[in-house]
Scaffold this motif. Structure first.
Motif, PDB file in Angstrom:
ATOM      1  N   ASN A 141       0.828  -1.209   0.000  1.00 35.15           N
ATOM      2  CA  ASN A 141       0.000   0.000   0.000  1.00 35.15           C
ATOM      3  C   ASN A 141       0.862   1.259   0.000  1.00 35.15           C
ATOM      4  N   LYS A 147       2.263   1.698  -3.469  1.00 34.80           N
ATOM      5  CA  LYS A 147       1.272   2.271  -4.384  1.00 34.80           C
ATOM      6  C   LYS A 147       1.154   3.778  -4.178  1.00 34.80           C
ATOM      7  N   THR A 148       1.179   4.207  -2.918  1.00 30.85           N
ATOM      8  CA  THR A 148       1.092   5.634  -2.608  1.00 30.85           C
ATOM      9  C   THR A 148       2.257   6.395  -3.230  1.00 30.85           C
ATOM     10  N   TYR A 149       3.468   5.862  -3.079  1.00 30.05           N
ATOM     11  CA  TYR A 149       4.643   6.539  -3.631  1.00 30.05           C
ATOM     12  C   TYR A 149       4.651   6.501  -5.156  1.00 30.05           C
ATOM     13  N   THR A 206       2.031   6.567  -7.002  1.00 31.63           N
ATOM     14  CA  THR A 206       1.034   7.574  -7.376  1.00 31.63           C
ATOM     15  C   THR A 206       1.648   8.968  -7.303  1.00 31.63           C
ATOM     16  N   LYS A 207       2.433   9.228  -6.256  1.00 34.07           N
ATOM     17  CA  LYS A 207       3.118  10.523  -6.142  1.00 34.07           C
ATOM     18  C   LYS A 207       4.056  10.746  -7.327  1.00 34.07           C
TER      19      LYS A 207
END
Length: 183
Positions: free
Chosen positions: A160, A163-165, A167-168
């Protein structure tokens, strides 16, 4: 090492990937001159190679014009020579006490090439994050006295965060792409 320390290190390593991406994106010229394109320039002055920003004032006059005014006028020739040898795509003009740089208008072909270069940099940053994820997973397996369910939970949390990084990174690329294609 417990999972919280591992997770903190993982996030720190991923922030370095974001920083790498931003630093490399700053070096790609868009329609407007960015002073960070001079970050790699180190003229030889006073018997040492010194960053340009330590020996001169870099002033952006407009979207395509830069003045470089050395703090010590005695080093202007070294700065001029360094800029001439660099591959920043401009010929310096030495004037009274400063160097003027007139950057050419960026063509559509160059803009597209710059977007491709930005995409390559994005992929390098994503590869770094994937590598960080694999390293974190190895460390999770090495944690002692934890159950298989807890290992799966930790791996899911790492996924998770990954995925966040990612997306960034994608968002930063999209912003850079818009900037590069803007006429």
């Amino acid at each position: 090492m417990d999972f919280n320390e591992l997770k903190e290190q993982f996030e720190f390593d991923n922030e370095e990937a974001i920083e790498f991406l931003n630093n490399e994106f700053d070096k790609i010229r868009s329609g407007r001159v960015n002073p960070s394109i001079f970050n790699g320039l180190k003229p030889e002055v006073y018997g040492d190679f010194m960053p340009l920003q330590q020996i001169a004032n870099v002033q952006i006059i407009d979207a395509r014009t830069v003045f470089i005014k050395p703090f010590d006028k005695g080093v202007i020739k070294e700065i001029y020579s360094c800029i001439n040898k660099s591959n920043i795509g401009v010929n310096p003009i030495m004037e009274e006490g400063y160097i003027r740089l007139n950057f050419p208008q960026i063509t559509e072909e160059v803009r597209i090439k710059n977007v491709k270069n930005a995409k390559v940099i994005l992929e390098k940053a994503k590869t770094k994050i994937r590598s960080n994820r694999e390293e974190a997973r190895k460390k999770i397996k090495q944690l002692t006295s934890i159950s298989e369910d807890l290992i799966k939970t930790y791996n899911d949390e790492i996924d998770n965060i990954t995925k966040t990084y990612n997306t960034k990174l994608e968002k930063l690329f999209e912003e850079k792409e818009k900037e590069l294609l803007k006429v």
